[in-house]
Scaffold this motif. Structure first.
Motif, PDB file in Angstrom:
ATOM      1  N   PRO A   1       0.838  -1.111  -0.093  1.00 37.59           N
ATOM      2  CA  PRO A   1       0.061  -0.055  -0.115  1.00 37.59           C
ATOM      3  C   PRO A   1       0.916   1.271   0.004  1.00 37.59           C
ATOM      4  O   PRO A   1       0.583   2.332  -0.407  1.00 37.59           O
ATOM      5  N   LEU A   2       2.018   1.081   0.563  1.00 38.68           N
ATOM      6  CA  LEU A   2       2.634   2.342   0.727  1.00 38.68           C
ATOM      7  C   LEU A   2       3.461   2.687  -0.649  1.00 38.68           C
ATOM      8  O   LEU A   2       3.505   4.003  -1.079  1.00 38.68           O
ATOM      9  N   ILE A   3       3.952   1.323  -1.421  1.00 37.73           N
ATOM     10  CA  ILE A   3       4.441   1.560  -2.653  1.00 37.73           C
ATOM     11  C   ILE A   3       3.345   2.208  -3.661  1.00 37.73           C
ATOM     12  O   ILE A   3       3.789   3.244  -4.408  1.00 37.73           O
ATOM     13  N   LYS A   4       2.136   1.758  -3.483  1.00 43.38           N
ATOM     14  CA  LYS A   4       1.159   2.368  -4.392  1.00 43.38           C
ATOM     15  C   LYS A   4       0.826   3.989  -4.059  1.00 43.38           C
ATOM     16  O   LYS A   4       0.604   4.538  -4.963  1.00 43.38           O
ATOM     17  N   GLU A   5       0.863   4.341  -2.752  1.00 44.69           N
ATOM     18  CA  GLU A   5       0.555   5.618  -2.382  1.00 44.69           C
ATOM     19  C   GLU A   5       1.776   6.441  -2.813  1.00 44.69           C
ATOM     20  O   GLU A   5       1.346   7.676  -3.266  1.00 44.69           O
ATOM     21  N   THR A   6       2.797   6.264  -2.836  1.00 41.65           N
ATOM     22  CA  THR A   6       4.032   6.931  -3.004  1.00 41.65           C
ATOM     23  C   THR A   6       3.889   7.299  -4.540  1.00 41.65           C
ATOM     24  O   THR A   6       4.131   8.301  -5.085  1.00 41.65           O
ATOM     25  N   ALA A   7       3.613   6.451  -5.177  1.00 41.19           N
ATOM     26  CA  ALA A   7       3.336   6.292  -6.987  1.00 41.19           C
ATOM     27  C   ALA A   7       2.318   7.265  -7.165  1.00 41.19           C
ATOM     28  O   ALA A   7       2.277   7.958  -8.056  1.00 41.19           O
ATOM     29  N   ALA A   8       1.116   7.025  -6.298  1.00 36.29           N
ATOM     30  CA  ALA A   8       0.039   7.829  -6.543  1.00 36.29           C
ATOM     31  C   ALA A   8       0.170   9.447  -6.230  1.00 36.29           C
ATOM     32  O   ALA A   8      -0.381  10.283  -6.987  1.00 36.29           O
ATOM     33  N   LYS A   9       0.941   9.515  -5.257  1.00 34.05           N
ATOM     34  CA  LYS A   9       1.216  10.923  -4.639  1.00 34.05           C
ATOM     35  C   LYS A   9       1.713  11.922  -5.876  1.00 34.05           C
ATOM     36  O   LYS A   9       1.205  13.513  -5.903  1.00 34.05           O
ATOM     37  N   VAL A  10       2.620  11.421  -6.734  1.00 37.49           N
ATOM     38  CA  VAL A  10       3.227  12.374  -7.653  1.00 37.49           C
ATOM     39  C   VAL A  10       2.145  12.702  -8.903  1.00 37.49           C
ATOM     40  O   VAL A  10       2.421  13.386  -9.659  1.00 37.49           O
ATOM     41  N   ASN A  11       0.994  12.152  -8.838  1.00 32.15           N
ATOM     42  CA  ASN A  11       0.000  12.668  -9.766  1.00 32.15           C
ATOM     43  C   ASN A  11      -0.501  13.994  -9.176  1.00 32.15           C
ATOM     44  O   ASN A  11      -1.134  14.771 -10.043  1.00 32.15           O
ATOM     45  N   VAL A  12      -0.654  14.238  -7.906  1.00 37.10           N
ATOM     46  CA  VAL A  12      -1.138  15.430  -7.375  1.00 37.10           C
ATOM     47  C   VAL A  12      -0.239  16.509  -6.755  1.00 37.10           C
ATOM     48  O   VAL A  12      -0.428  17.728  -6.882  1.00 37.10           O
ATOM     49  N   LEU A  13       0.901  15.964  -6.308  1.00 41.35           N
ATOM     50  CA  LEU A  13       2.084  16.669  -5.806  1.00 41.35           C
ATOM     51  C   LEU A  13       3.326  16.599  -6.637  1.00 41.35           C
ATOM     52  O   LEU A  13       3.788  15.578  -7.326  1.00 41.35           O
ATOM     53  N   LYS A  14       4.175  17.791  -6.901  1.00 38.81           N
ATOM     54  CA  LYS A  14       5.512  17.513  -7.516  1.00 38.81           C
ATOM     55  C   LYS A  14       6.564  16.524  -6.511  1.00 38.81           C
ATOM     56  O   LYS A  14       6.222  16.441  -5.150  1.00 38.81           O
ATOM     57  N   PRO A  15       7.375  15.602  -7.023  1.00 44.54           N
ATOM     58  CA  PRO A  15       8.055  14.911  -6.133  1.00 44.54           C
ATOM     59  C   PRO A  15       8.649  15.582  -5.153  1.00 44.54           C
ATOM     60  O   PRO A  15       8.999  15.167  -3.810  1.00 44.54           O
ATOM     61  N   THR A  16       9.176  16.812  -5.306  1.00 45.22           N
ATOM     62  CA  THR A  16       9.904  17.533  -4.112  1.00 45.22           C
ATOM     63  C   THR A  16       9.227  17.706  -3.037  1.00 45.22           C
ATOM     64  O   THR A  16       9.474  17.726  -1.730  1.00 45.22           O
ATOM     65  N   GLU A  17       7.866  18.078  -3.283  1.00 48.00           N
ATOM     66  CA  GLU A  17       6.810  18.600  -2.486  1.00 48.00           C
ATOM     67  C   GLU A  17       6.177  17.192  -1.700  1.00 48.00           C
ATOM     68  O   GLU A  17       5.813  17.301  -0.490  1.00 48.00           O
ATOM     69  N   ALA A  18       6.236  16.084  -2.444  1.00 52.85           N
ATOM     70  CA  ALA A  18       5.646  14.874  -1.648  1.00 52.85           C
ATOM     71  C   ALA A  18       6.977  14.164  -0.881  1.00 52.85           C
ATOM     72  O   ALA A  18       6.432  13.382  -0.265  1.00 52.85           O
ATOM     73  N   GLN A  19       7.867  14.676  -0.796  1.00 53.02           N
ATOM     74  CA  GLN A  19       9.099  13.989  -0.132  1.00 53.02           C
ATOM     75  C   GLN A  19       8.928  14.341   1.358  1.00 53.02           C
ATOM     76  O   GLN A  19       8.376  15.299   1.997  1.00 53.02           O
ATOM     77  N   THR A  20       9.044  13.264   2.276  1.00 50.36           N
ATOM     78  CA  THR A  20       8.861  13.038   3.642  1.00 50.36           C
ATOM     79  C   THR A  20      10.160  12.212   4.137  1.00 50.36           C
ATOM     80  O   THR A  20      11.127  11.855   3.201  1.00 50.36           O
ATOM     81  N   GLY A  21      10.306  11.799   5.522  1.00 49.76           N
ATOM     82  CA  GLY A  21      11.280  10.906   5.789  1.00 49.76           C
ATOM     83  C   GLY A  21      12.334  11.647   6.866  1.00 49.76           C
ATOM     84  O   GLY A  21      12.479  12.706   6.551  1.00 49.76           O
ATOM     85  N   PRO A  22      13.396  10.731   7.090  1.00 49.94           N
ATOM     86  CA  PRO A  22      14.399  11.122   7.989  1.00 49.94           C
ATOM     87  C   PRO A  22      15.324  11.966   7.162  1.00 49.94           C
ATOM     88  O   PRO A  22      15.894  12.921   7.812  1.00 49.94           O
ATOM     89  N   ALA A  23      15.639  11.737   6.063  1.00 49.75           N
ATOM     90  CA  ALA A  23      16.719  12.439   5.300  1.00 49.75           C
ATOM     91  C   ALA A  23      16.089  13.806   4.897  1.00 49.75           C
ATOM     92  O   ALA A  23      16.711  14.851   5.247  1.00 49.75           O
ATOM     93  N   LYS A  24      14.927  14.114   4.588  1.00 48.88           N
ATOM     94  CA  LYS A  24      14.500  15.287   4.383  1.00 48.88           C
ATOM     95  C   LYS A  24      14.304  16.107   5.752  1.00 48.88           C
ATOM     96  O   LYS A  24      14.399  17.263   5.637  1.00 48.88           O
TER      97      LYS A  24
END
Lengths: 247, 247
Positions: free
Chosen positions: A192-215
């Motif tokens: 489900p996370l893989i699916k959601e990550t792929a779906a997110k870039v339909n509505v957000l630019k990848p830089t806007e969609a980024q989360t997580g410890p690195a960010k």
């Protein structure tokens, strides 16, 4: 009615053939294949393993491996027909001996046994004049709907971008799967996370969609993660973390 | 009826609150938040910014940042209630002062303004005994359906695996987007491929799904791709190509 010859019968050739068969505006009048036994299911007067016996067609579609395109192109006597190849990484210039030339590149990962919904596939089209542009557009819209005018330079760039979003992304999945297998965790949990990550870039630019410890530059979590990984995984984790932070 | 207090009202706390409100078996009787003005829309006798005034509940759900969990846990006087945190990377041991303790980890990337379909989300559950396992299972199945028994060690591994399939994958999308922007190519062209790549691992293992120049060891294409990239992109391309080939 547009008549087409398909040169090469790998994944792309086969999927195109199937798609053209369903249309009323495209007729496939010949298929070239190196090994005739591979197309034993097709009518013998439809197929040839000799480029010298190609019949006339409106469009010759070269769907062979990149390296074989020049040699195949050299053996096609196109007269006024349009000759196109289907490669993401080869320039239109390889077809220079033909008066009418173009590229018919379908940006998708084709698998032999998986049906393709051509309405979902982007057709990247290029040719040497407006008349040929119009012909390629007819060919594409007979079986699909998302067409883009993409020149050879852009297509090369698109091809390398596709390596990142497809092959390298799949490698991230592979590492995730390795970690799960090592620790008896069902990989399904991550789907489900893989699916959601792929779906997110339909509505957000990848830089806007980024989360997580690195960010977040969450050094404690990053160090903890590194302590859980094997050497090769650690190396990739560090490099991608730095790349995310460098922006 | 299970009564719940939600400690922390970030993305996870808010989404859980919304989901519990729709159930008949779970009642949220209190929400703790550091800054009361953030929950001005909620009834004032529902909210507190003082852990000492927490009412009794069957389950206390700690949904604060990882670093704040120990401090918050120390201030909860749970008596016989079950105290759980929602972190992917923190051990259950951080809750050791509580007789009944557990973890209620939802493996998904939560965004503030995006509705969550809890039926799609994996609930990773852990507790210190069977009675608590059963209670957590009730809590999870009241709002979702995919539950997994995942111990603290597995959960840490899962969390780092999620960084690969989510954050690092998104970074691959980002590099793809950068390449497109530089060459005036609409990123939209890559979206079907992104979707297909994510869908493939539902039916194939990632190693089986892999294609592309690295996998084929197609050195000509690899060198051509490298010539198209900037230094940072080249570096990542080389490392991931080598990692795919090392298997």
């Amino acid at each position: 009615m547009i008549s087409v010859a398909i040169i090469g019968y790998g994944n792309v050739g086969q999927h195109l053939h199937k798609a053209f068969l369903k249309t009323e505006s495209i007729v496939v009048n010949q298929i070239y294949v190196r090994t005739l036994s591979k197309v034993a299911h097709l009518s013998s007067n439809m197929v040839t393993n000799n480029l010298a016996t190609l019949k006339q067609a409106d469009i010759y579609i070269i769907a062979v491996s990149d390296d074989a395109i020049p040699e195949v192109s050299a053996q096609i006597h196109s007269k006024n027909a349009l000759v196109v190849h289907t490669s993401g990484s080869v320039s239109i210039d390889v077809l220079d001996k033909h008066k009418n030339k173009g590229v018919f590149y379908l940006l998708q990962s084709f698998s032999k046994n998986k049906a393709i919904d051509f309405n979902q596939i982007p057709f990247c089209l290029e040719s040497n004049n407006e008349k040929n542009d119009a012909l390629l557009l007819k060919l594409a819209t007979a079986i699909g709907k998302n067409t883009y005018a993409i020149n050879s330079n852009q297509r090369q760039q698109l091809h390398v971008a596709a390596v990142f979003v497809n092959n390298f992304t799949n490698h991230m999945y592979k590492i995730g799967n390795d970690i799960c297998e090592t620790h008896n965790i069902p990989f399904d949990i991550l789907l489900p996370l893989i699916k959601e990550t792929a779906a997110k870039v339909n509505v957000l630019k990848p830089t806007e969609a980024q989360t997580g410890p690195a960010k977040r530059n969450d050094i404690k979590t990053i160090n903890n993660h590194l302590s859980l990984l094997n050497d090769q995984q650690q190396y990739i984790y560090k490099i991608l973390t730095k790349s995310i932070q460098d922006g």
